[in-house]
Design an enzyme around this catalytic site. Structure first.
Site, short mmCIF file in Angstrom:
data_model
loop_
_atom_site.label_atom_id
_atom_site.label_comp_id
_atom_site.label_asym_id
_atom_site.label_seq_id
_atom_site.Cartn_x
_atom_site.Cartn_y
_atom_site.Cartn_z
N SER A 265 -7.17 5.59 3.70
CA SER A 265 -6.45 5.99 4.91
C SER A 265 -5.30 6.91 4.55
O SER A 265 -4.93 7.04 3.38
CB SER A 265 -5.92 4.76 5.64
OG SER A 265 -4.82 4.23 4.91
N LYS A 266 -4.73 7.52 5.57
CA LYS A 266 -3.59 8.40 5.34
C LYS A 266 -2.44 7.62 4.72
O LYS A 266 -1.70 8.13 3.90
CB LYS A 266 -3.18 9.02 6.68
CG LYS A 266 -1.92 9.86 6.58
CD LYS A 266 -1.87 10.90 7.65
CE LYS A 266 -0.51 11.51 7.92
NZ LYS A 266 0.53 11.36 6.95
N ARG A 267 -2.33 6.36 5.12
CA ARG A 267 -1.25 5.52 4.57
C ARG A 267 -1.37 5.36 3.06
O ARG A 267 -0.37 5.30 2.35
CB ARG A 267 -1.23 4.15 5.25
CG ARG A 267 0.08 3.91 5.99
CD ARG A 267 0.03 2.66 6.84
NE ARG A 267 -1.05 2.71 7.82
CZ ARG A 267 -1.94 1.76 8.00
NH1 ARG A 267 -1.92 0.67 7.26
NH2 ARG A 267 -2.87 1.88 8.93
#
Ligand code: GLU
Length: 508
Positions: A265-267
């Site tokens: 994910s972007k996180r």
């Protein structure tokens, strides 16, 4: 090559313009590209923008710019043209309406008037409510209501949706080139919305199937997240009577977190410090900026090579491959089912390898603007020479400046550690003597100077390491860098003497 039905291979990359292109989308496009090239087929670029609520301005342009940077070329589609257009789904309203009507007339779809509030109430009333064969007769639709009521509701401007009529208890088999046969029962599916009168647009499922059919797509290669939609898509092909030309499916493995558990994910990128987008993205709504590989100084070839190996390998331990090599080695059926870890550190390694693989002239062209930003104007030839001396020491083009700025400007500071180690005892004195010796040399080229200096050191009985490192510190500012006579050769006699003598004074 052709597909089972004898058709020319045609594949598509069909993003929805809902934001920047995720790195997983780049991998999907790359695999489509490799497959198309390998089979001498076509790669289509289609924009799936039927969900107007999720449209993000600038996303389409961003995606095109990203592929331009990465060197992935499309044969037809939005901005490329072609005879199957338009390729932007929002421009194909009339086409979809025709196919929706076909399903309605054939009794394979029906009109439903249930409002969002009514559906909400049903969900609250019935646990695990699903709009399907078991519930549809209790809802407000053209199957449960008399035709006159349906006509009246439409005539008075009530909004409606068209739902796919799914017969229960049928086996639906998805034949996936990577996963093999996956069979489910149609009873688990709900009567999916195919069309909304409110915006006169189809939903993703209908538009996707109609376009793949009309654009004569032979293989649907896409991310694993679309696997759950595949049985519905198979049923739609059946309903239209297009089974004979149904594309072959291949659902690519997920990209996993670098640690391996869970979807990337972007996180994860924010947490570990790597981009998940090819280019930097400026969110038009929130003004948030997300980093991109281009701006982070990665070479597009390195990104492509890294991504190609996330889910596929050529069957041996080969890692560095040009796009052409990948085209000939790629094998869709050898893609893995298991998710691929996004081991971003490996990408740093690829970047270094590609810096080494590229010619000094190519790297010099990339380095030139960095030099200019630092106020250095030099000939291409000198930049190439500088690159050749230090490129094996860097992972990024931007790091070249720190690795070789002393080739273009005298050091302004001296590294404490290096001074402590090398600028002590006799060092200033021997360096001054060395300057006098060097000054008297008729031939200053590295080739001539090195043996002359070595002989001089031997004659004086000095320690080579001490003398040479002291000189190095005066020229570079630290005990680092390539071979010392490469450095003197590059900066020249005058500059060598000027730096060394200035340092003797400055460090006295
Ligand atoms: N529009 C879908 C997406 O955004 C395409 C899925 C497919 O390839 O069928 O990825």
């Amino acid at each position: 090559m052709t597909d089972n039905a004898g058709r020319r291979v045609r594949v598509r990359f069909a993003p929805s313009p809902t934001g920047p292109l995720h790195i997983g989308g780049v991998r999907t496009a790359l695999y489509n590209y490799l497959f198309a090239r390998q089979h001498g087929g076509d790669l289509i670029f289609r924009i799936e923008d039927t969900d107007s609520g999720r449209f993000v301005p600038g996303a389409e342009e961003y995606i095109l710019e990203a592929f331009d940077w990465l060197g992935i070329k499309f044969d037809e589609g939005v901005s490329f043209g072609g005879k199957y257009g338009p390729y932007r789904q929002s421009e194909r309203r009339d086409i979809y309406r025709k196919y929706v009507d076909m399903l309605l007339e054939a009794g394979r779809a029906y009109i439903a008037f249930d409002t969002p509030q009514e559906l909400e109430a049903k969900r609250a009333e019935i646990p695990n409510f699903q709009y399907d064969a078991s519930t549809r007769m209790g809802m407000r639709n053209s199957l449960s209501m008399p035709k006159s009521d349906v006509d009246a509701l439409i005539a008075t401007g009530n909004q409606y949706v068209v739902r796919f009529l799914i017969e229960p208890d049928q086996d639906v088999t998805v034949n996936d080139l990577i996963r093999g046969k996956v069979t489910i029962s149609s009873s688990v599916l709900d009567d999916k919305v195919l069309y909304k009168s409110a915006d006169q647009l189809p939903t993703y499922h209908l538009a996707n199937i109609v376009d793949d059919h009309l654009m004569e797509v032979t293989h649907v290669i896409r991310g694993e997240e679309w696997l759950p939609s595949a049985p519905l898509h198979v049923l739609l092909y059946r309903a239209f009577g297009w089974e004979d030309t149904m594309p072959q499916f291949a659902h690519l493995p997920l990209l996993l977190k670098p640690e391996g558990n869970g979807k990337l994910s972007k996180r994860d990128g924010d947490r570990l410090g790597f981009p998940v987008f090819p280019l930097e993205w400026h969110d038009p709504k929130t003004a948030e900026i997300s980093s991109g590989y281009r701006e982070k100084d990665y070479l597009p070839e390195a990104v492509i090579n890294f991504l190609a190996l996330l889910g596929w390998n050529p069957g041996d331990d080969r890692e560095i491959m040009s796009l052409d090599e990948m085209v000939s080695l790629f094998n869709l059926e050898k893609c893995s089912k298991a998710g691929a870890r996004f081991n971003y550190q490996k990408l740093v390694w690829f970047n270094h390898e590609y810096i080494m693989l590229k010619s000094d002239a190519e790297i010099a062209q990339l380095f030139k603007p960095v030099l200019e930003r630092n106020g250095i104007q030099e000939s291409d030839e000198r930049i190439e020479k500088a690159v050749s001396l230090v490129k094996n020491r860097v992972n990024f083009v931007g790091e070249l400046w720190d690795s070789c700025k002393y080739l273009f400007q005298a050091p302004t500071e001296f590294d404490e550690k290096s001074l402590k180690k090398w600028w002590k005892d006799e060092a200033p004195k021997t360096t001054a003597e060395l300057c006098d010796f060097i000054e008297a040399q008729p031939d200053f080229s590295g080739q001539a100077l090195e043996p002359a200096v070595m002989a001089w050191i031997a004659e004086k009985g000095y320690a080579t390491g001490k003398v040479m490192n002291a000189l190095r510190v005066t020229l570079v500012g630290a005990a680092v860098g390539p071979h010392i006579f490469e450095i003197t050769d590059f900066i020249g006699k005058e500059e060598t003497l000027r730096r060394a003598r200035k340092a003797i004074q400055a460090l006295a």
